[in-house]
Design a protein around this motif. Structure first.
Motif, PDB file in Angstrom:
ATOM      1  N   ALA A   8      10.161  10.452  -7.772  1.00  0.00           N
ATOM      2  CA  ALA A   8       9.256  10.653  -6.632  1.00  0.00           C
ATOM      3  C   ALA A   8       9.818  11.706  -5.688  1.00  0.00           C
ATOM      4  CB  ALA A   8       9.036   9.342  -5.892  1.00  0.00           C
ATOM      5  N   ARG A   9       8.900  12.356  -4.994  1.00  0.00           N
ATOM      6  CA  ARG A   9       9.245  13.347  -3.974  1.00  0.00           C
ATOM      7  C   ARG A   9       8.702  12.854  -2.639  1.00  0.00           C
ATOM      8  NH1 ARG A   9       6.213  17.122  -7.873  1.00  0.00           N
ATOM      9  NH2 ARG A   9       7.810  17.538  -9.425  1.00  0.00           N
ATOM     10  N   THR A  10       9.188  13.424  -1.559  1.00  0.00           N
ATOM     11  CA  THR A  10       8.681  13.026  -0.242  1.00  0.00           C
ATOM     12  C   THR A  10       7.181  13.274  -0.137  1.00  0.00           C
ATOM     13  OG1 THR A  10       9.308  15.157   0.715  1.00  0.00           O
ATOM     14  CG2 THR A  10      10.882  13.329   0.956  1.00  0.00           C
ATOM     15  N   SER A  11       6.683  14.293  -0.814  1.00  0.00           N
ATOM     16  CA  SER A  11       5.243  14.577  -0.770  1.00  0.00           C
ATOM     17  C   SER A  11       4.419  13.504  -1.485  1.00  0.00           C
ATOM     18  CB  SER A  11       4.953  15.954  -1.370  1.00  0.00           C
ATOM     19  OG  SER A  11       5.382  16.006  -2.720  1.00  0.00           O
ATOM     20  N   ILE A  16       2.031   6.819  -2.600  1.00  0.00           N
ATOM     21  CA  ILE A  16       2.713   5.534  -2.795  1.00  0.00           C
ATOM     22  C   ILE A  16       2.216   4.549  -1.738  1.00  0.00           C
ATOM     23  CG2 ILE A  16       4.959   4.358  -2.693  1.00  0.00           C
ATOM     24  CD1 ILE A  16       6.184   6.983  -3.850  1.00  0.00           C
ATOM     25  N   ARG A  17       2.066   5.008  -0.509  1.00  0.00           N
ATOM     26  CA  ARG A  17       1.539   4.173   0.576  1.00  0.00           C
ATOM     27  C   ARG A  17       0.159   3.633   0.201  1.00  0.00           C
ATOM     28  NH1 ARG A  17       3.465   1.579   4.149  1.00  0.00           N
ATOM     29  NH2 ARG A  17       2.212   0.106   3.043  1.00  0.00           N
ATOM     30  N   ARG A  18      -0.726   4.490  -0.327  1.00  0.00           N
ATOM     31  CA  ARG A  18      -2.072   4.048  -0.720  1.00  0.00           C
ATOM     32  C   ARG A  18      -2.017   3.049  -1.881  1.00  0.00           C
ATOM     33  NH1 ARG A  18      -3.276   9.382   0.508  1.00  0.00           N
ATOM     34  NH2 ARG A  18      -3.264  10.095  -1.651  1.00  0.00           N
ATOM     35  N   LEU A  19      -1.125   3.286  -2.840  1.00  0.00           N
ATOM     36  CA  LEU A  19      -0.997   2.352  -3.959  1.00  0.00           C
ATOM     37  C   LEU A  19      -0.543   0.976  -3.477  1.00  0.00           C
ATOM     38  CD1 LEU A  19       0.645   4.747  -6.568  1.00  0.00           C
ATOM     39  CD2 LEU A  19      -1.650   3.743  -6.714  1.00  0.00           C
ATOM     40  N   ILE A  20       0.385   0.955  -2.550  1.00  0.00           N
ATOM     41  CA  ILE A  20       0.834  -0.321  -1.984  1.00  0.00           C
ATOM     42  C   ILE A  20      -0.317  -0.984  -1.243  1.00  0.00           C
ATOM     43  CG2 ILE A  20       2.356  -1.386  -0.262  1.00  0.00           C
ATOM     44  CD1 ILE A  20       4.443   0.789  -1.071  1.00  0.00           C
ATOM     45  N   ASP A  21      -1.015  -0.204  -0.409  1.00  0.00           N
ATOM     46  CA  ASP A  21      -2.120  -0.753   0.374  1.00  0.00           C
ATOM     47  C   ASP A  21      -3.200  -1.365  -0.518  1.00  0.00           C
ATOM     48  OD1 ASP A  21      -0.827   0.036   2.680  1.00  0.00           O
ATOM     49  OD2 ASP A  21      -2.096   1.809   3.008  1.00  0.00           O
ATOM     50  N   GLN A  22      -3.438  -0.773  -1.693  1.00  0.00           N
ATOM     51  CA  GLN A  22      -4.427  -1.316  -2.633  1.00  0.00           C
ATOM     52  C   GLN A  22      -4.032  -2.694  -3.152  1.00  0.00           C
ATOM     53  OE1 GLN A  22      -5.057   1.230  -6.029  1.00  0.00           O
ATOM     54  NE2 GLN A  22      -5.799   2.945  -4.795  1.00  0.00           N
ATOM     55  N   ASN A  23      -2.744  -3.024  -3.082  1.00  0.00           N
ATOM     56  CA  ASN A  23      -2.230  -4.251  -3.697  1.00  0.00           C
ATOM     57  C   ASN A  23      -1.727  -5.298  -2.722  1.00  0.00           C
ATOM     58  OD1 ASN A  23      -2.118  -3.856  -6.812  1.00  0.00           O
ATOM     59  ND2 ASN A  23      -1.578  -1.883  -5.927  1.00  0.00           N
ATOM     60  N   VAL A  24      -1.739  -5.014  -1.443  1.00  0.00           N
ATOM     61  CA  VAL A  24      -1.222  -5.955  -0.453  1.00  0.00           C
ATOM     62  C   VAL A  24      -2.173  -7.126  -0.260  1.00  0.00           C
ATOM     63  CG1 VAL A  24      -0.674  -6.242   1.998  1.00  0.00           C
ATOM     64  CG2 VAL A  24       0.275  -4.316   0.720  1.00  0.00           C
ATOM     65  N   ASP A  25      -3.480  -6.854  -0.074  1.00  0.00           N
ATOM     66  CA  ASP A  25      -4.431  -7.936   0.200  1.00  0.00           C
ATOM     67  C   ASP A  25      -4.494  -8.961  -0.920  1.00  0.00           C
ATOM     68  OD1 ASP A  25      -5.042  -6.927   2.687  1.00  0.00           O
ATOM     69  OD2 ASP A  25      -6.847  -5.879   2.012  1.00  0.00           O
ATOM     70  N   SER A  26      -4.320  -8.515  -2.166  1.00  0.00           N
ATOM     71  CA  SER A  26      -4.361  -9.438  -3.300  1.00  0.00           C
ATOM     72  C   SER A  26      -3.068 -10.240  -3.422  1.00  0.00           C
ATOM     73  CB  SER A  26      -4.587  -8.658  -4.597  1.00  0.00           C
ATOM     74  OG  SER A  26      -3.442  -7.856  -4.886  1.00  0.00           O
ATOM     75  N   GLY A  27      -2.027  -9.806  -2.702  1.00  0.00           N
ATOM     76  CA  GLY A  27      -0.738 -10.486  -2.789  1.00  0.00           C
ATOM     77  C   GLY A  27       0.134  -9.970  -3.916  1.00  0.00           C
ATOM     78  N   ARG A  28      -0.342  -8.958  -4.659  1.00  0.00           N
ATOM     79  CA  ARG A  28       0.476  -8.409  -5.746  1.00  0.00           C
ATOM     80  C   ARG A  28       1.755  -7.773  -5.227  1.00  0.00           C
ATOM     81  NH1 ARG A  28      -4.489  -5.889  -7.685  1.00  0.00           N
ATOM     82  NH2 ARG A  28      -5.370  -7.229  -9.270  1.00  0.00           N
ATOM     83  N   LEU A  29       1.651  -7.132  -4.048  1.00  0.00           N
ATOM     84  CA  LEU A  29       2.813  -6.479  -3.440  1.00  0.00           C
ATOM     85  C   LEU A  29       2.933  -6.887  -1.987  1.00  0.00           C
ATOM     86  CD1 LEU A  29       2.549  -2.759  -4.653  1.00  0.00           C
ATOM     87  CD2 LEU A  29       4.018  -4.545  -5.568  1.00  0.00           C
ATOM     88  N   LEU A  30       4.163  -6.861  -1.506  1.00  0.00           N
ATOM     89  CA  LEU A  30       4.402  -7.045  -0.085  1.00  0.00           C
ATOM     90  C   LEU A  30       4.265  -5.693   0.599  1.00  0.00           C
ATOM     91  CD1 LEU A  30       7.542  -9.347  -0.175  1.00  0.00           C
ATOM     92  CD2 LEU A  30       5.161 -10.006   0.165  1.00  0.00           C
ATOM     93  N   ASN A  36      10.236   3.080   5.514  1.00  0.00           N
ATOM     94  CA  ASN A  36      11.086   2.598   4.420  1.00  0.00           C
ATOM     95  C   ASN A  36      10.781   3.320   3.110  1.00  0.00           C
ATOM     96  OD1 ASN A  36      10.821  -0.543   5.940  1.00  0.00           O
ATOM     97  ND2 ASN A  36      12.755   0.557   5.745  1.00  0.00           N
ATOM     98  N   LEU A  37       9.538   3.696   2.913  1.00  0.00           N
ATOM     99  CA  LEU A  37       9.185   4.437   1.698  1.00  0.00           C
ATOM    100  C   LEU A  37       9.868   5.800   1.682  1.00  0.00           C
ATOM    101  CD1 LEU A  37       5.400   3.542   1.478  1.00  0.00           C
ATOM    102  CD2 LEU A  37       7.327   2.445   0.303  1.00  0.00           C
ATOM    103  N   TYR A  38       9.897   6.462   2.838  1.00  0.00           N
ATOM    104  CA  TYR A  38      10.621   7.739   2.906  1.00  0.00           C
ATOM    105  C   TYR A  38      12.118   7.527   2.727  1.00  0.00           C
ATOM    106  CZ  TYR A  38       6.532  10.442   4.267  1.00  0.00           C
ATOM    107  OH  TYR A  38       5.318  11.072   4.276  1.00  0.00           O
ATOM    108  N   GLU A  39      12.665   6.488   3.357  1.00  0.00           N
ATOM    109  CA  GLU A  39      14.098   6.215   3.231  1.00  0.00           C
ATOM    110  C   GLU A  39      14.485   5.913   1.791  1.00  0.00           C
ATOM    111  OE1 GLU A  39      14.937   4.205   7.614  1.00  0.00           O
ATOM    112  OE2 GLU A  39      14.530   2.912   5.904  1.00  0.00           O
ATOM    113  N   ASP A  40      13.580   5.276   1.062  1.00  0.00           N
ATOM    114  CA  ASP A  40      13.859   4.831  -0.303  1.00  0.00           C
ATOM    115  C   ASP A  40      13.250   5.724  -1.380  1.00  0.00           C
ATOM    116  OD1 ASP A  40      15.131   2.691   0.934  1.00  0.00           O
ATOM    117  OD2 ASP A  40      13.405   1.358   0.704  1.00  0.00           O
ATOM    118  N   VAL A  41      12.793   6.917  -1.021  1.00  0.00           N
ATOM    119  CA  VAL A  41      12.072   7.755  -1.982  1.00  0.00           C
ATOM    120  C   VAL A  41      12.897   8.020  -3.246  1.00  0.00           C
ATOM    121  CG1 VAL A  41      12.736  10.023  -1.037  1.00  0.00           C
ATOM    122  CG2 VAL A  41      10.512   9.729  -2.194  1.00  0.00           C
TER     123      VAL A  41
END
Length: 167
Positions: A8-11, A16-30, A36-41
């Protein structure tokens, strides 16, 4: 369609943020703060279309200890699920684990059959020695707290299955 799996790149972080957001409401991801995503890229791998470079999936490898890492934040765009992208990402992350010398990989998941196809098996408890557990308690990372099954994160992990793969 074949996909390119790469570091992954910073760009890539907005996707990645959108992919996480797609999965938070279902409980698949926290949920994770974007900072933190930038820190952990550097922990992230992404899968991208070879045609236009569109990122359609992500996953991260977080080293917990000398011989132990966690696969986290494995997500695929909802329109692309079932096309093998998640398996490509997990295969890449497991290879990265081998390259850095990790011999065990942990995952906390609802996708038991998915990770089972990669050789992960269900476990109970925390598979580390007491002295390692004591050291891991010093981490500020919420994922480490989930791994340790600390009370402060239990509401986020209810129903998840703890799985381990020995490389």
């Amino acid at each position: 369609m074949e996909y390119i799996v790469r570091q992954a790149r910073t760009s890539d972080v907005p996707v990645i943020r959108r992919l996480i957001d797609q999965n938070v409401d279902s409980g698949r991801l926290l949920d994770k703060p974007t900072v933190n995503l930038y820190e952990d890229v550097l922990e992230f791998t992404v899968a991208a279309s070879p045609v236009d470079g569109t990122v359609v999936g992500c996953g991260a490898l977080h080293v917990l200890w000398e011989d132990l890492a966690e696969l986290r934040t494995v997500a695929v765009d909802g329109r692309q699920r079932g096309s093998g992208i998640g398996h490509l990402i997990v295969d890449d992350l497991l290879e990265r684990a081998r390259q850095v010398g990790v011999s065990r990989v942990f995952v906390l998941t609802f996708a038991v059959s998915f990770f089972g196809r990669h050789g992960f098996t269900e476990i109970s408890g925390t598979p580390v020695a007491p002295e390692v557990y004591a050291e891991l308690l010093r981490s500020y990372d919420d994922g480490v707290a989930e791994f340790l099954d600390l009370d402060r994160v239990k509401p986020n992990t209810l129903g998840n299955t703890r799985m381990l793969l020995r490389l």
